[in-house]
Scaffold this motif. Structure first.
Motif, PDB file in Angstrom:
ATOM      1  N   ARG A 206     -54.814  13.294  12.594  1.00 48.20           N
ATOM      2  CA  ARG A 206     -55.855  13.181  13.614  1.00 48.20           C
ATOM      3  C   ARG A 206     -56.784  11.988  13.394  1.00 48.20           C
ATOM      4  O   ARG A 206     -57.266  11.378  14.343  1.00 48.20           O
ATOM      5  CB  ARG A 206     -56.665  14.482  13.574  1.00 48.20           C
ATOM      6  N   SER A 207     -57.023  11.654  12.137  1.00 45.45           N
ATOM      7  CA  SER A 207     -57.969  10.569  11.851  1.00 45.45           C
ATOM      8  C   SER A 207     -57.488   9.223  12.396  1.00 45.45           C
ATOM      9  O   SER A 207     -58.297   8.333  12.653  1.00 45.45           O
ATOM     10  CB  SER A 207     -58.225  10.471  10.343  1.00 45.45           C
ATOM     11  N   PHE A 208     -56.188   9.057  12.586  1.00 48.10           N
ATOM     12  CA  PHE A 208     -55.660   7.806  13.148  1.00 48.10           C
ATOM     13  C   PHE A 208     -55.708   7.823  14.669  1.00 48.10           C
ATOM     14  O   PHE A 208     -55.776   6.790  15.309  1.00 48.10           O
ATOM     15  CB  PHE A 208     -54.209   7.577  12.721  1.00 48.10           C
ATOM     16  N   VAL A 209     -55.603   9.031  15.224  1.00 49.28           N
ATOM     17  CA  VAL A 209     -55.509   9.164  16.685  1.00 49.28           C
ATOM     18  C   VAL A 209     -56.893   9.099  17.325  1.00 49.28           C
ATOM     19  O   VAL A 209     -57.062   8.582  18.427  1.00 49.28           O
ATOM     20  CB  VAL A 209     -54.825  10.510  17.049  1.00 49.28           C
ATOM     21  N   ARG A 210     -57.887   9.588  16.568  1.00 48.23           N
ATOM     22  CA  ARG A 210     -59.234   9.792  17.118  1.00 48.23           C
ATOM     23  C   ARG A 210     -59.765   8.565  17.869  1.00 48.23           C
ATOM     24  O   ARG A 210     -60.246   8.680  18.985  1.00 48.23           O
ATOM     25  CB  ARG A 210     -60.188  10.194  15.982  1.00 48.23           C
ATOM     26  N   ASP A 211     -59.660   7.386  17.254  1.00 45.87           N
ATOM     27  CA  ASP A 211     -60.301   6.208  17.859  1.00 45.87           C
ATOM     28  C   ASP A 211     -59.334   5.198  18.476  1.00 45.87           C
ATOM     29  O   ASP A 211     -59.706   4.042  18.675  1.00 45.87           O
ATOM     30  CB  ASP A 211     -61.169   5.508  16.799  1.00 45.87           C
ATOM     31  N   ILE A 212     -58.100   5.622  18.779  1.00 40.61           N
ATOM     32  CA  ILE A 212     -57.136   4.602  19.245  1.00 40.61           C
ATOM     33  C   ILE A 212     -57.567   3.890  20.511  1.00 40.61           C
ATOM     34  O   ILE A 212     -57.165   2.763  20.751  1.00 40.61           O
ATOM     35  CB  ILE A 212     -55.677   5.114  19.469  1.00 40.61           C
ATOM     36  N   VAL A 213     -58.369   4.546  21.333  1.00 38.41           N
ATOM     37  CA  VAL A 213     -58.766   3.892  22.579  1.00 38.41           C
ATOM     38  C   VAL A 213     -59.702   2.717  22.296  1.00 38.41           C
ATOM     39  O   VAL A 213     -59.586   1.658  22.907  1.00 38.41           O
ATOM     40  CB  VAL A 213     -59.423   4.907  23.547  1.00 38.41           C
TER      41      VAL A 213
END
Ligand code: C2E
Ligand code: MG
Ligand code: MG
Ligand code: MG
Length: 278
Positions: A206-213
Motif C-alpha cells: 500500500r505504501s507504494f500505491v498511496r501517492d502514485i497520482v
C-alpha cells in the motif's frame, strides 16, 4: 554512550521498557481470553480485476472486538500473538474458519473455479515443524474447492532458512496451496526472493500505491514492479487502492487486480457474500 546520557536517561529507558513489557503481558492475557471466548472474527476483502471490475478473489483478515476496548487493529495485536506463540492456535482457528467459508460458498454455487481466498500466514506459524501436517489435516476435515487456498507470506517467513522455506512451500503446493508475496517492496530482499521462491502472486504494498497520482517516483516504482511481475509470469495485485485515479494508472501499467477501499474494506462473511452474488 549510555553512561554519558546519565542516570536519568537509563531510568527513563527502563520504565519505558517495563511499561511496554507489562502492556504486552496484559494484552497477552486478553488475547488468551479472546481465543477462549470466541472474540475473533474473520473478515473478507474482495480482490477486483482492474479491467473488468469483477471479483476475482478475497483476502481473509483477522478482526478482534475487545469487550472493553472495542476494535483493536491487527497491526497492534498480531505482533503480540507472534511473540507469545498464540499465533499458532489463532492461525489454526483462522485456517479452519477460512476453509469452512470456502466450503460454504462452493456449496452455494458462489465460488467459481480459479478463484482464490488468501490467508495471511505469520512467520512463527509457517516455521512450525508440524505446519504442513496441520494444514493437511485441516483440509481433510474441511474440504475446499480445488486450488482455492492461497497463503500470503512476507519476507519474515524466509529470513532463517531458504532451503527449508522452499521445502515447506513445495509440500504445501502439493496440497493445492498457492503463495503470494505480501507487502512486496517493503523489505530488504524482496527481489532475490522472487527468483527463488515458488510464489505465483506479487502484492504491491500500500505504501507504494498511496501517492502514485502525485508522486512521479512512486509511479515509476509501481510500473516497474508490475512489469517485472508480469514478465516473471506472476499475478500482480495492488493493495490499498482508494481512488479512481490510482486505479486508472494501475490499468495503464497492466496490473491484474487490486484491493482497496475504492471497492470495499474487509467485511463480515454475509456482506462479502453479497459481492459474490452480484
Ligand atoms: P496486509 O496483509 O498487508 O493487509 C492489508 C491491510 O490493508 C489490511 O489491514 C486492510 O484492511 C488494509 N487495507 C485494505 N485496503 C485498504 C485501503 O484501500 N486503504 C487503507 N488505508 N487500508 C487498506 P488490517 O486488516 O488492519 O491488517 C494489517 C496487517 O495485519 C495485515 O497487512 C497483515 O500483515 C496482518 N494481519 C491481518 N490479518 C491477519 C491474519 O489473519 N493473520 C496474520 N498472520 N496476519 C494478519
Ligand atoms: Mg495480506
Ligand atoms: Mg498486504
Ligand atoms: Mg501491506
Amino acid at each position: 554512550q549510555v553512561k554519558e546520557r546519565g542516570r536519568d536517561a537509563i531510568e527513563f529507558f527502563n520504565t519505558d521498557m517495563a511499561d511496554k513489557v507489562s502492556q504486552q503481558l496484559l494484552m497477552e492475557g486478553d488475547l488468551r481470553r479472546a481465543l477462549q471466548e470466541d472474540q475473533f472474527e474473520l473478515y473478507y476483502q474482495p480482490k477486483i480485476d482492474c479491467k473488468t471490475g469483477a471479483v476475482v478473489g478475497a483476502e481473509a483478515l483477522l478482526r478482534w472486538l475487545h469487550p472493553e476496548k472495542g476494535r483493536i487493529s491487527p497491526a497492534d495485536f498480531i505482533p503480540v500473538l507472534e511473540s507469545s506463540g498464540l499465533i499458532v492456535e489463532v492461525g489454526e482457528w483462522l485456517l479452519k474458519e477460512a476453509c469452512k467459508a470456502l466450503g460454504r460458498w462452493y456449496k452455494k454455487g458462489l465460488w467459481p473455479a480459479n478463484m482464490k481466498l488468501s490467508v495471511n500466514i505469520s512467520p512463527r506459524q509457517f516455521r512450525r515443524k508440524t505446519f504442513v501436517e496441520d494444514v493437511s489435516r485441516i483440509l481433510h476435515e474441511h474440504p475446499i474447492p480445488d486450488a482455492s487456498l492461497d497463503m500470503e507470506i512476507t519476507e519474515g517467513v524466509v529470513i532463517q532458512n531458504m532451503e527449508e522455506t522452499i521445502n515447506t512451500m513445495v509440500r504445501l503446493e502439493s496440497l493445492g496451496v498457492s503463495f503470494s508475496l505480501d507487502d512486496f517492496g517493503t523489505g530488504y530482499s524482496s527481489i532475490s526472493y522472487l527468483k527463488s521462491l515458488p510464489v505465483s502472486t506479487l502484492k504491491i504494498d500500500r505504501s507504494f500505491v498511496r501517492d502514485i497520482v502525485e508522486d512521479q517516483n512512486d509511479r515509476v516504482l509501481v510500473e516497474t514492479i508490475v512489469t517485472m511481475g508480469c514478465l516473471l509470469g506472476m499475478d500482480v495485485v495492488a493493495e490499498g487502492v482508494e481512488e479512481e485515479a490510482q486505479l486508472r494508472l494501475l490499468v495503464q501499467y497492466g496490473c491484474h487486480s487490486y484491493q482497496g477501499f475504492l471497492t470495499s474494506p474487509a467485511v463480515p462473511i454475509e456482506e462479502f457474500e453479497a459481492f459474490l452474488i452480484k
